[in-house]
Design an enzyme around this catalytic site. Structure first.
Site, mmCIF file in Angstrom:
data_model
loop_
_atom_site.group_PDB
_atom_site.id
_atom_site.type_symbol
_atom_site.label_atom_id
_atom_site.label_comp_id
_atom_site.label_asym_id
_atom_site.label_seq_id
_atom_site.Cartn_x
_atom_site.Cartn_y
_atom_site.Cartn_z
ATOM 1 C CG HIS A 56 -2.049 0.948 1.153
ATOM 2 N ND1 HIS A 56 -3.323 0.600 1.524
ATOM 3 C CD2 HIS A 56 -2.128 2.235 0.739
ATOM 4 C CE1 HIS A 56 -4.133 1.628 1.352
ATOM 5 N NE2 HIS A 56 -3.421 2.635 0.877
ATOM 6 C CG PHE A 59 5.711 5.365 -5.166
ATOM 7 C CD1 PHE A 59 5.748 5.515 -3.791
ATOM 8 C CD2 PHE A 59 6.526 4.404 -5.742
ATOM 9 C CE1 PHE A 59 6.588 4.733 -3.003
ATOM 10 C CE2 PHE A 59 7.381 3.624 -4.960
ATOM 11 C CZ PHE A 59 7.408 3.783 -3.590
ATOM 12 C CG ASP A 301 -2.263 4.863 3.567
ATOM 13 O OD1 ASP A 301 -2.213 5.093 2.339
ATOM 14 O OD2 ASP A 301 -3.120 5.357 4.326
#
Length: 432
Positions: A56, A59, A301
């Site tokens: 997760h 980018f 995340d």
């Protein structure tokens, strides 16, 4: 050229020599004779782990390259021992069509590490063209979350899950029920700084109850469609328990394992994320479930924003924190301290992820697997400083904490990080 890593201590404590030939692990034995033309690495008792798989990350490309790029994000991953990342669909354009997938895939060719690309669901998504691509999973699907462009209604969610099941694609769900958000928390917030650990309006607004309710609904829909449902960034023990009871897998982030509302005074708006930080009691409950095996995956995340974007009112600041470079170092420091086993760290960062998402060549130090390897010395600790990390955002919510960082990171036998020096961009889509 083959590579021989001598006297490496594996996650289970065995000391082995590991031979890498081409892109894969060729041998794992107590004692191997070096070949004449072989590159040798003396581990000297350092530990050798399978590269972490961060299921997760954000980018940010395309659309938000000022926050992160595939080049900077993958450098940060490599320096933190992450050899595979899975990028989420809420970029601009969102990864909801085949054309948007192709645009992101071209940018991802700059990655130092292997990657997967998740598709997303909006009212305008195009499943026919999207499922025609080498998609990693369907997600981050925002179930009943009305706070962003990716939010969808219940009927569309059920349709998307059913279609994913037909295609044999897992569904990663952002489970928060916006109907249970506490709108009165906005009115009670006097200054919007986010620095009051007792009030913590962001945590009150996105109430803990909203998570468990959405998890229960997601696993029910998944069960009806016989889909593989994976719950993203669970932030409460109740959310983990609901996922487990419903037969879904779940991930937990480092910030929900290591930070709580008690850190709000120091973090301020830099501690705003979705789901928010929870009470110290809930954080401790999350750690307990990690140690005991109820948590399947730790994923970051990783959601970087610039310092300037974060330095604003709590209600205007973007949600998200960076974390891809510090996930494994933080967990390894806890293993070093005896608070969790090295085998458990290996499982939640690599082995379990590979099994859940069907990556048979990833996740373990075994013959025939990809030579995604991380070498580190557990006795060498380092204070985490944002200025020393490689994400483009140049800050971290874990400032001042202790980490155990890799000395060497290999992706399919290619050295992509070696004591501060980066290799070439060798990353490729794990679904191709």
């Amino acid at each position: 050229m083959s590579t021989l890593i001598l006297d490496a201590t594996l996650a289970d404590g065995r000391v082995r020599d590991v031979r890498v030939e081409g892109e894969e692990i060729a041998a794992v034995e107590p004692s191997l004779d070096p070949k004449s033309d072989e590159r040798m690495i003396e581990a000297g008792g350092r530990r050798l782990f399978p590269g972490a798989i961060d299921a997760h990350v954000h980018f940010r490309e395309p659309g938000y390259a000022h926050k992160e790029t595939w080049e900077t994000g993958s450098r940060s991953a490599a320096a933190g021992g992450v050899t595979t990342v899975v990028d989420q669909p809420n970029t601009t354009p969102p990864t909801t069509t085949g054309a948007a997938f192709d645009e992101k895939a071209e940018l991802a060719e700059k990655s130092l590490v292997d990657y997967g690309i998740n598709g997303g669901v909006t009212a305008e998504w195009d499943p026919d063209s999207l499922f025609d691509r080498p998609l990693f999973a369907l997600g981050e699907v925002f179930l009943a979350d009305s706070t962003g462009d990716m939010g969808i209604e219940a009927d569309l969610f059920a349709d998307a899950v059913a279609r994913a099941a037909d295609e044999g694609v897992a569904v990663t769900v952002h489970a928060e029920d916006a109907d249970l958000f506490d709108e009165a928390a906005r009115e009670r917030d006097a200054g919007g700084t986010g620095r009051d650990a007792d009030a913590d309006p962001w945590s009150q607004y996105r109430a803990a109850e909203a998570e468990a309710a959405a998890v229960e609904r997601a696993v029910e829909v998944g069960s009806d469609s016989e889909a593989d449902v994976h719950i993203a960034h669970t932030s409460t023990p109740e959310g983990v328990d609901a996922a487990t009871a419903g037969g879904a897998t779940c991930e937990v982030t480092p910030h929900h394992l290591f930070l709580s509302r008690e850190d709000a005074t120091e973090l301020g708006t830099f501690g705003r994320m979705n789901p928010p930080l929870r009470s110290e009691e809930r954080r401790a409950g999350m750690w307990e479930r990690l140690v005991e095996g109820d948590v399947d995956v730790v994923a970051t995340d990783h959601a970087p924003h610039t310092v300037e974007e974060k330095e604003t009112n709590l209600w205007d600041a973007p949600s998200g924190v960076p974390g891809v470079e510090t996930m494994l170092p933080l967990l390894l420091a806890e293993a070093r301290a005896g608070n969790v086993t090295y085998e458990r760290v290996r499982d939640v960062t690599a082995a379990n992820v590979a099994e859940i998402f069907d990556l048979p060549r990833k996740g373990r130090v075994e013959v025939g697997r990809d030579a995604d390897l991380v070498l580190f010395d557990p006795e060498e600790t380092r204070e985490i400083r944002g200025e020393d990390l490689h994400s483009k955002c140049e800050w971290t919510p874990f400032e001042g904490r202790t980490g155990v960082f890799p000395d060497l990171t290999m992706v399919r036998g290619n050295v992509v990080y070696d004591d501060g020096t980066f290799g070439e961009a060798v990353g490729r889509n794990v679904r191709e």
